[in-house]
Write a protein that holds these residues in place. Sequence first.
Motif, PDB file in Angstrom:
ATOM      1  N   ASN A 127       0.829  -1.214   0.000  1.00  0.00           N
ATOM      2  CA  ASN A 127       0.000   0.000   0.000  1.00  0.00           C
ATOM      3  C   ASN A 127       0.858   1.257   0.000  1.00  0.00           C
ATOM      4  O   ASN A 127       0.430   2.305   0.497  1.00  0.00           O
ATOM      5  N   CYS A 128       2.061   1.158  -0.536  1.00  0.00           N
ATOM      6  CA  CYS A 128       2.927   2.335  -0.546  1.00  0.00           C
ATOM      7  C   CYS A 128       2.289   3.454  -1.378  1.00  0.00           C
ATOM      8  O   CYS A 128       1.516   3.200  -2.306  1.00  0.00           O
ATOM      9  N   ASP A 129       2.620   4.678  -1.026  1.00  0.00           N
ATOM     10  CA  ASP A 129       2.008   5.840  -1.676  1.00  0.00           C
ATOM     11  C   ASP A 129       2.744   6.277  -2.933  1.00  0.00           C
ATOM     12  O   ASP A 129       2.182   6.973  -3.777  1.00  0.00           O
ATOM     13  N   GLY A 130       4.006   5.881  -3.042  1.00  0.00           N
ATOM     14  CA  GLY A 130       4.779   6.281  -4.204  1.00  0.00           C
ATOM     15  C   GLY A 130       5.941   5.343  -4.431  1.00  0.00           C
ATOM     16  O   GLY A 130       6.334   4.580  -3.543  1.00  0.00           O
ATOM     17  N   ALA A 131       6.478   5.401  -5.641  1.00  0.00           N
ATOM     18  CA  ALA A 131       7.653   4.601  -5.992  1.00  0.00           C
ATOM     19  C   ALA A 131       8.720   5.536  -6.527  1.00  0.00           C
ATOM     20  O   ALA A 131       8.466   6.364  -7.412  1.00  0.00           O
ATOM     21  N   LEU A 132       9.902   5.402  -5.953  1.00  0.00           N
ATOM     22  CA  LEU A 132      11.034   6.235  -6.359  1.00  0.00           C
ATOM     23  C   LEU A 132      11.992   5.385  -7.190  1.00  0.00           C
ATOM     24  O   LEU A 132      12.264   4.233  -6.866  1.00  0.00           O
ATOM     25  N   ALA A 133      12.489   5.966  -8.283  1.00  0.00           N
ATOM     26  CA  ALA A 133      13.417   5.242  -9.148  1.00  0.00           C
ATOM     27  C   ALA A 133      14.430   6.209  -9.728  1.00  0.00           C
ATOM     28  O   ALA A 133      14.196   7.424  -9.777  1.00  0.00           O
ATOM     29  N   ALA A 134      15.546   5.670 -10.179  1.00  0.00           N
ATOM     30  CA  ALA A 134      16.604   6.498 -10.753  1.00  0.00           C
ATOM     31  C   ALA A 134      17.087   5.921 -12.080  1.00  0.00           C
ATOM     32  O   ALA A 134      16.827   6.473 -13.149  1.00  0.00           O
ATOM     33  N   SER A 135      17.781   4.787 -12.036  1.00  0.00           N
ATOM     34  CA  SER A 135      18.388   4.210 -13.235  1.00  0.00           C
ATOM     35  C   SER A 135      17.390   4.025 -14.368  1.00  0.00           C
ATOM     36  O   SER A 135      17.693   4.305 -15.534  1.00  0.00           O
ATOM     37  N   LEU A 136      16.205   3.535 -14.048  1.00  0.00           N
ATOM     38  CA  LEU A 136      15.187   3.258 -15.058  1.00  0.00           C
ATOM     39  C   LEU A 136      14.914   4.486 -15.921  1.00  0.00           C
ATOM     40  O   LEU A 136      14.772   4.382 -17.144  1.00  0.00           O
TER      41      LEU A 136
END
Length: 255
Positions: free
Chosen positions: A220-229
């Motif tokens: 149920n996380c509110d957001g997803a953080l990404a960099a390399s993608l």
Amino acid sequence: MLAKRIIPCLDIKDGKVVKGVNFVGLKDVGDPIEIAKRYDEQCADEVVFLDITATYEERDIIRELIQRGASELSIPLTVGGGIRTIDDFRMILSSGADKVSINSAAIKNPQLIKQASDEFGVQCVVVAIDAKKRDDKSGYDVYIAGGRQNTGLDLIQWVKQCESLGAGEILLTSMDRDGTRDGFDIDMLNTVMNAVSIPVIASGGCGDIQDIVDVFKKTNCDGALAASLFHYGEATIDQVKEECAKHSIPVRRNI
């Protein structure tokens, strides 16, 4: 249901965006403002600037970046790295950032969380946590100093304390997954979200679009953080949101 947030993270060193694996082996991937503007155009929900060498650099360097970012971006900007005092909060927010992320300083001085939330509002205070599973699998330890120092703090005890002190959200990075592109640490995320009611942002391990779909489906996380993608052009934020929408995951889309 609130829209899930897709958040690109820009690790900044010497004024440039860098990326590594398991917190080491950093490579230069470009100018932070130009990269952030590209994500803004792609309908990112916010962007994070993390000054990973802020402790050793002059504060004016990141201030200029914040001011440029605030003037050229239409999406919320979160800034972290090297924040130690309430005056640092004031400088960053007055320079145009929307949120301040603290990590080591919160552990060394937990009352800073309360001071900041009392003065600026809980919505401005993000506690970033780097955690790693213990060798005996009994739980997770919290690390500071760019993942180099084990604090001995238990992750669940720490997130509960952060919430009680007034943290607005938790940015949770799995050190075991950081840069590996093996997917988010679902077990750790669910363990934390069962312990607190404030928003939790998943970080560490995103390798493809499916990983983002999975983290929203399985937690149920509110957001997803990404960099390399995103940094390496393997997927755009628009493509991620299109795939999320196909799986009935609520996201904010360009009209």
